[in-house]
Design a protein around this motif. Structure first.
Motif, mmCIF file in Angstrom:
data_model
loop_
_atom_site.group_PDB
_atom_site.id
_atom_site.type_symbol
_atom_site.label_atom_id
_atom_site.label_comp_id
_atom_site.label_asym_id
_atom_site.label_seq_id
_atom_site.Cartn_x
_atom_site.Cartn_y
_atom_site.Cartn_z
ATOM 1 N N GLU A 163 31.530 40.413 14.785
ATOM 2 C CA GLU A 163 32.016 39.431 13.642
ATOM 3 C C GLU A 163 32.059 38.206 13.941
ATOM 4 O OE1 GLU A 163 32.534 39.731 9.863
ATOM 5 O OE2 GLU A 163 32.464 41.709 10.978
ATOM 6 N N HIS B 284 40.520 45.208 9.385
ATOM 7 C CA HIS B 284 41.482 44.419 9.913
ATOM 8 C C HIS B 284 40.674 43.487 11.120
ATOM 9 C CE1 HIS B 284 45.916 43.396 10.628
ATOM 10 N NE2 HIS B 284 45.521 43.481 11.823
ATOM 11 N N ARG C 13 37.909 42.778 11.388
ATOM 12 C CA ARG C 13 36.958 41.628 10.672
ATOM 13 C C ARG C 13 37.741 40.457 9.991
ATOM 14 N NH1 ARG C 13 33.572 46.794 9.097
ATOM 15 N NH2 ARG C 13 31.787 46.500 10.187
ATOM 16 N N ARG C 14 38.872 40.786 9.381
ATOM 17 C CA ARG C 14 39.611 39.857 8.762
ATOM 18 C C ARG C 14 40.152 38.868 9.885
ATOM 19 N NH1 ARG C 14 41.717 43.906 5.554
ATOM 20 N NH2 ARG C 14 43.565 43.897 7.065
ATOM 21 N N SER C 15 40.648 39.501 10.902
ATOM 22 C CA SER C 15 41.420 38.642 12.210
ATOM 23 C C SER C 15 40.260 37.856 12.843
ATOM 24 C CB SER C 15 42.112 39.612 13.019
ATOM 25 O OG SER C 15 43.078 40.391 12.175
ATOM 26 N N ARG D 132 37.452 36.903 11.877
ATOM 27 C CA ARG D 132 36.622 35.916 11.097
ATOM 28 C C ARG D 132 37.633 34.495 11.005
ATOM 29 N NH1 ARG D 132 32.074 35.520 8.415
ATOM 30 N NH2 ARG D 132 30.705 37.448 8.472
ATOM 31 N N ALA D 133 38.986 35.069 10.871
ATOM 32 C CA ALA D 133 40.061 33.709 10.700
ATOM 33 C C ALA D 133 40.120 33.099 12.132
ATOM 34 C CB ALA D 133 41.324 34.488 10.534
#
Length: 392
Positions: free
Chosen positions: A172, A346, A348-350, A352-353
Motif C-alpha cells: 500500500e 484497516h 490500507r486506510r492507515s 495510505r494516510a
C-alpha cells in the motif's frame, strides 16, 4: 532523541555466540520490537532497529484508538538460522531474556525467525508468551489473547494473515506513491529482494494490484522474467526460509546471480531481506524510480543521499514496514477483529494516510520522506509523553 534506555550483550555459554537486547524507550513501562537471527548481527544494528521501533510506534499513535503505542526495542542473535544449533541457541537466549520479556519487552518474529518458532522456543524457555509484558495493559486479557490467536489462525489462499499484514502495508505504501505520481499500476514493474514473510507477501499484493513482478531474489540467486513472474507459483514453492524450488520455473524465467535484482529494469525496487543491502558500492546499479524499504535499514545513508541526488525516491522503513507491528496491537487491543478483510481494510486506510502525510510533509518542508517521517515522530513523541505517566 537521546541514547537508548538499555543495551545488553549476552554471550552463550555453550557456543560463545552473542545475542543483544536494546530497549530504546518505554511507554507505560513496556517496549515492543521483534527478535532477529542472522550471522553477523551486531549491537549497533540492533540499536538502530530499536530506535526505528520507537518511531514506528509513535507514527501509528491515534488518540481515538484502543491501541496505545508502546516504546521501541529490538533483540538480535548472531547466528545463521539454518545452523543445526540455531534453535537450542534461541531457547537459551530467550531463557536468559525471560525477566525482561516477562516485565517490559514484547517481542516476536523478525529476520531469520518465524512466529511459530519464537512461540515454541518461548514455551521451552518457560515463558507464557513472547508478548506477555503487555497483558497488564489490556482491558480483557482473556478476550484479547483469544482474538490474537484467532487472527493467527486465519489463512488467505494458503498464507497466514500474520504474514500477509506486513506485506499489505508495504504494498500500500508503494501504491500510494504511484498514485500520487499518476503512474498506473498495470504495467509498472517491480523487483523484490527477499521472498520470505515480508517479501513474499508484498509481491503477492503488488501482483494482485496489477504490477508486474519481474524479479525475485532469494538465498539461491535471482529469478527474473521481463514479462512478469508467476508470483503465486513461486509462493507455493517456497521453503521455510523463503527459498524457491527452481523446479517450478517456467521456460521464460531466468536464473541470475544473487545481486541481479538490484539492477533490474523496474520502476519499483523492494529490498525486503537484510539490512545494509544497498550501499555506496552498489547504489549506482539501481535504475528504479522508487525504493520501498520493506526490510529494516536496507539502504545505507550515503547510498540514500546518492539515490536522492539521482531523482530516486526512498520510502523509509519506519513507515513502510510498520504495518506488521501495528496489526498485532490493533488486533490485541481490539481496534480490529480476527478477520482478513477487516485487517486489510484497516491497514490500507492507515498506511495510505501515513504515507500521504509523510509525503505531504516532505513536499512542504522541501526535504526527503525519511526526514519528514522523523519530523512527524518529533511532533508526536511529546504528545505521547504528556499523556502517559510512564514514558522514558
Amino acid at each position: 532523541m537521546s541514547a537508548p534506555l538499555m543495551s545488553l550483550v549476552w554471550t552463550d555459554h555453550v557456543t560463545g555466540r552473542q545475542g543483544f537486547l536494546v530497549v530504546d524507550r518505554l511507554v507505560r513501562g513496556v517496549a515492543s520490537g521483534g527478535l532477529r537471527m542472522r550471522p553477523g548481527c551486531t549491537l549497533e544494528e540492533v540499536t538502530g532497529l530499536a530506535r526505528g521501533m520507537t518511531m514506528k510506534e509513535a507514527l501509528h499513535y491515534d488518540p481515538e484508538g484502543r491501541y496505545v503505542p508502546l516504546g521501541g526495542a529490538k533483540g538480535g542473535i548472531d547466528c545463521d538460522p539454518r545452523d543445526p544449533g540455531a534453535y537450542p541457541l534461541l531457547v537459551r537466549y530467550l531463557r536468559a531474556m525471560r525477566p525482561y520479556i516477562e516485565s517490559f519487552w514484547t517481542t516476536g518474529e523478525d529476520l531469520g525467525l518465524t512466529q511459530d518458532l519464537v512461540d515454541r522456543a518461548a514455551g521451552e524457555a518457560g515463558l507464557v508468551s513472547s508478548v506477555q509484558a503487555v497483558y497488564p495493559l489490556l482491558d480483557d486479557e482473556t478476550a484479547a489473547r483469544r482474538r490474537l490467536a484467532d487472527a493467527f489462525a486465519v489463512e488467505v489462499d494458503g498464507i497466514g494473515l500474520d504474514e500477509l499484514a506486513g506485506g499489505c502495508g508495504v504494498a500500500e505504501s508503494a501504491l500510494t506513491a504511484l498514485d500520487r505520481a499518476g503512474v498506473p499500476h498495470r504495467g509498472t514493474r517491480v523487483a523484490v529482494q527477499g521472498f520470505g514473510t515480508m517479501g513474499g507477501a508484498t509481491a503477492r499484493f503488488l501482483a494482485r494490484a496489477g504490477l508486474a513482478v519481474v524479479a525475485v531474489a532469494d538465498v539461491k540467486g535471482t529469478i527474473a522474467n521481463p514479462a512478469g513472474l508467476d508470483v503465486e507459483a513461486l509462493l507455493r514453492a517456497r521453503d521455510a526460509y523463503g527459498a524457491v524450488d527452481r523446479a517450478v520455473l517456467r521456460p521464460g524465467d531466468l536464473e541470475l546471480p544473487g545481486d541481479a535484482w538490484l539492477a533490474t529494469d523496474a520502476e519499483v525496487l523492494v529490498p525486503a531481506a537484510v539490512s545494509y543491502a544497498i550501499d555506496p558500492a552498489n547504489e549506482h546499479l539501481v535504475t528504479a524510480r522508487w525504493v520501498v524499504e520493506a526490510a529494516n535499514m536496507p539502504v545505507l545513508p550515503e547510498a540514500e543521499e546518492r539515490l536522492i541526488a539521482r531523482g530516486v525516491t526512498v520510502l523509509p522503513d519506519v513507515v513502510v514496514n510498520s504495518g506488521t507491528n501495528a496489526w498485532w496491537w490493533w488486533t490485541l487491543f481490539g481496534d480490529i477483529g480476527p478477520d482478513a478483510d477487516e485487517a486489510f481494510a484497516h491497514l490500507r486506510r492507515s498506511m495510505r494516510a501515513l504515507v500521504g502525510l509523510m509525503l505531504d510533509r516532505a513536499e512542504s518542508d522541501g526535504t526527503t520522506p525519511r526526514a519528514a517521517a522523523h519530523a512527524l515522530v518529533t511532533d508526536r513523541l511529546p504528545v505521547i509523553a504528556e499523556r502517559f505517566d510512564w514514558y522514558r
